[in-house]
Scaffold this motif. Sequence first.
Motif, PDB file in Angstrom:
ATOM      1  N   PHE A 117       0.834  -1.201   0.000  1.00  0.00           N
ATOM      2  CA  PHE A 117       0.000   0.000   0.000  1.00  0.00           C
ATOM      3  C   PHE A 117       0.867   1.249   0.000  1.00  0.00           C
ATOM      4  CE2 PHE A 117      -3.143  -2.982   1.785  1.00  0.00           C
ATOM      5  CZ  PHE A 117      -4.152  -2.749   0.880  1.00  0.00           C
ATOM      6  N   LEU A 170      -9.019  -2.059  -8.118  1.00  0.00           N
ATOM      7  CA  LEU A 170      -7.715  -2.255  -8.721  1.00  0.00           C
ATOM      8  C   LEU A 170      -7.484  -1.169  -9.755  1.00  0.00           C
ATOM      9  CD1 LEU A 170      -7.773  -5.235 -11.180  1.00  0.00           C
ATOM     10  CD2 LEU A 170      -9.547  -5.066  -9.488  1.00  0.00           C
ATOM     11  N   GLN A 174      -0.454  -8.468  -1.581  1.00  0.00           N
ATOM     12  CA  GLN A 174      -0.549  -8.931  -0.198  1.00  0.00           C
ATOM     13  C   GLN A 174      -1.483 -10.107  -0.120  1.00  0.00           C
ATOM     14  OE1 GLN A 174      -1.564  -5.394   1.932  1.00  0.00           O
ATOM     15  NE2 GLN A 174       0.553  -4.691   1.899  1.00  0.00           N
ATOM     16  N   PHE A 220      -5.050 -10.477  -1.288  1.00  0.00           N
ATOM     17  CA  PHE A 220      -5.421 -10.198  -2.672  1.00  0.00           C
ATOM     18  C   PHE A 220      -4.985 -11.266  -3.667  1.00  0.00           C
ATOM     19  CE2 PHE A 220      -5.176  -6.200  -0.401  1.00  0.00           C
ATOM     20  CZ  PHE A 220      -6.452  -5.721  -0.632  1.00  0.00           C
TER      21      PHE A 220
END
Lengths: 201, 129
Positions: free
Chosen positions: A24, A70, A91, A94
């Motif tokens: 992120f 996304l 991650q 996902f």
Amino acid sequence: MDSARSDGQASSYVALKILVAGGFGVGKTTMVGAVSEIRPLRTEEPLSEAGRSVDDTASVNRKRTTTVALDYGRITIREGLALYLFGTPGQDRFWFLWDELAQGALGAVVLADTRRLEDSFAAVDYFEHRDIPFIVAVNSFDGARRYRCEEVEQALDLDPGTPVVLCDARERASGKEVLIAVVEHASRRHKERRAQRAQSG
Amino acid sequence: MNDDPGQQRWYDEDAGPLVRLYALTRGRARPRQEVFDLIALISAPPDPARYRNDPTLGPEHTAVLDLTARGARSVADLAADCDLPIGVTRVILSDLLEVGLIHVSRPLVPDRMPDERLLQEVLDGLRAL
Ligand SMILES: Nc1nc2c(ncn2[C@@H]2O[C@H](COP(=O)(O)OP(=O)(O)O)[C@@H](O)[C@H]2O)c(=O)[nH]1
Ligand SMILES: [Mg+2]
């Protein structure tokens, strides 16, 4: 893209997928936006038992999902030839998404922030295990110490031959260089694989 | 688990249309046959008269057809243009395929790429961007 309309010409449509992974805030959205016309895309995420709240289990027949955003961008090279970029967090949560996106992907970019390289481990592992050609693009954030590419290579324990490049995700020119690097790398890898196949078969 | 509210969005925000879509898709979680790759190209008859008054089609079906009638586009583009989640988009496309209102062109994947000239073309194209 009219060429794809008639059945006879359908196979002339070539679409190449490039994935942009990373933790992120590492600059995925910024990079996809810098090099292509970015569009937010949503997909459904099946909600795991662990994430389900008490009320949900109580309510019968109500399917609960979350949506995950996304990054999606397209670069049209010419009619019938397009490059598609998909960016999403690398991650654990996902991977359900990655498994689909990775199918038939030409290659991937793992964006890395030197202040938290460990955020890139999962994505590096993922692409290494699936034999998807990838490069690591080190995003130069202000205030972050400048690392040499070799240091990043060591810290991420990359397989030899995995390119590491420095970039600024905000710069279109820099993003272009990253894409060129990944296409060149993928091209080399595909060539090697074809040669291997020809030898063994 | 993830606690950052910016990182996930609940369906509740737009529960209205989604619940309706769910009913529209008759609870089918996934398309029956075609998987609809995100980068597969969808094209449709350019003539809206062919589907405009079809009572079996919902507004989302028509919206997708209106877009594709203007030119072929990818599944991802359709989802983004219609602001629909990918899964719902696929169900709608599956309905449309079943009644023969769309055509799907699957892209060539790199492993089966006939030659390296294409990649060179991509590289040249990127440099010229
Ligand atoms: N200094 C600097 N800031 C960046 C760079 N790339 C992204 N940012 C900033 O970092 C923040 C997070 O970027 P974003 O693209 O949203 O990250 P994502 O979560 O990976 O999509 C934004 O405020 C960007 O402006 C970069 O290369 N250099
Ligand atoms: Mg983002």
